[in-house]
Design a protein around this motif. Structure first.
Motif, PDB file in Angstrom:
ATOM      1  N   ALA A  83       0.833  -1.207   0.000  1.00 36.21           N
ATOM      2  CA  ALA A  83       0.000   0.000   0.000  1.00 36.21           C
ATOM      3  C   ALA A  83       0.868   1.258   0.000  1.00 36.21           C
ATOM      4  CB  ALA A  83      -0.933  -0.001   1.208  1.00 36.21           C
ATOM      5  N   PHE A  84       1.945   1.248   0.764  1.00 34.55           N
ATOM      6  CA  PHE A  84       2.869   2.386   0.798  1.00 34.55           C
ATOM      7  C   PHE A  84       3.458   2.624  -0.592  1.00 34.55           C
ATOM      8  CE2 PHE A  84       7.168   4.025   1.082  1.00 34.55           C
ATOM      9  CZ  PHE A  84       7.005   5.157   1.863  1.00 34.55           C
ATOM     10  N   ALA A  88       2.905   5.902  -3.119  1.00 33.87           N
ATOM     11  CA  ALA A  88       4.046   6.669  -3.634  1.00 33.87           C
ATOM     12  C   ALA A  88       4.025   6.688  -5.159  1.00 33.87           C
ATOM     13  CB  ALA A  88       5.353   6.075  -3.114  1.00 33.87           C
ATOM     14  N   LEU A  89       3.742   5.534  -5.780  1.00 29.68           N
ATOM     15  CA  LEU A  89       3.658   5.485  -7.241  1.00 29.68           C
ATOM     16  C   LEU A  89       2.527   6.375  -7.750  1.00 29.68           C
ATOM     17  CD1 LEU A  89       4.275   1.681  -7.896  1.00 29.68           C
ATOM     18  CD2 LEU A  89       5.726   3.578  -8.650  1.00 29.68           C
ATOM     19  N   GLY A  90       1.424   6.402  -7.028  1.00 30.36           N
ATOM     20  CA  GLY A  90       0.305   7.263  -7.407  1.00 30.36           C
ATOM     21  C   GLY A  90       0.686   8.734  -7.378  1.00 30.36           C
ATOM     22  N   ARG A  91       1.362   9.137  -6.316  1.00 24.81           N
ATOM     23  CA  ARG A  91       1.812  10.535  -6.225  1.00 24.81           C
ATOM     24  C   ARG A  91       2.787  10.875  -7.357  1.00 24.81           C
ATOM     25  NH1 ARG A  91       2.196   9.105  -0.709  1.00 24.81           N
ATOM     26  NH2 ARG A  91       4.460   8.913  -0.906  1.00 24.81           N
ATOM     27  N   GLU A 115       2.741  -4.206  -9.616  1.00 25.62           N
ATOM     28  CA  GLU A 115       2.689  -4.323  -8.154  1.00 25.62           C
ATOM     29  C   GLU A 115       1.371  -4.957  -7.717  1.00 25.62           C
ATOM     30  OE1 GLU A 115       4.114  -4.312  -4.569  1.00 25.62           O
ATOM     31  OE2 GLU A 115       5.248  -2.970  -5.886  1.00 25.62           O
ATOM     32  N   VAL A 116       0.290  -4.518  -8.286  1.00 25.89           N
ATOM     33  CA  VAL A 116      -1.027  -5.043  -7.937  1.00 25.89           C
ATOM     34  C   VAL A 116      -1.188  -6.475  -8.443  1.00 25.89           C
ATOM     35  CG1 VAL A 116      -3.512  -4.764  -8.334  1.00 25.89           C
ATOM     36  CG2 VAL A 116      -2.102  -2.788  -7.837  1.00 25.89           C
TER      37      VAL A 116
END
Length: 153
Positions: A83-84, A88-91, A115-116
């Motif tokens: 989740a972390f 971070a990838l989303g940001r 990752e998912v």
């Protein structure tokens, strides 16, 4: 080779147990204690390497205990949490997109998808038949003559 105090030896053993390389440990010892040690001298404190085969029992125990604790506490390290990493990838993807860097945005989205999709997870599946995962050793190929639809040569 410099004679090392027990404090320095413990530092080296614990750093190696936490998967630091001998080069990283030598640098850390220089920064922490002001002592120059070689990579080889650091490696001699790793019981998993041939150079450390004669390591004293107390250092082996410290190494094993530290490594066990390190592996168990990995879950407490933020970057070890999926989740972390996804947040971070989303940001990063949002920032890259706002900067009109579509190539980087696409790479970050691909990394998040991997990752998912458990691409970065090392899990072994258990099949009921262990031979299901064995690649074929022999393949039969039938050549069909396109001019004769029912002919096999």
């Amino acid at each position: 080779m410099a004679a090392l105090s027990n404090e320095v030896k413990a530092f080296i053993v614990q750093a190696l147990a936490c998967f630091d390389t001998p080069a990283q440990v030598a640098t850390s010892v220089r920064e922490e204690f002001g002592i120059e040690v070689s990579r080889q001298q650091c490696e001699s404190h790793d019981p998993t390497k041939s150079a450390g085969r004669d390591l004293a029992k107390r250092w082996r125990i410290l190494f094993e205990d530290t490594r066990k604790r390190f592996r168990e506490e990995t879950s407490e390290i933020p970057i070890a949490n999926r989740a972390f990493r996804l947040r971070a990838l989303g940001r990063m993807a949002e920032k890259a997109e706002s900067m009109k860097n579509m190539a980087l945005t696409a790479q970050l989205l691909e990394q998040a998808a991997k990752e998912v999709g458990d691409v970065y997870v090392n899990r072994q599946t258990k099949n009921e038949n262990p031979h299901d995962n064995v690649p074929p050793t022999r393949v039969q190929v039938d050549v069909v003559d396109a001019r004769k639809p029912d002919a096999v040569t």
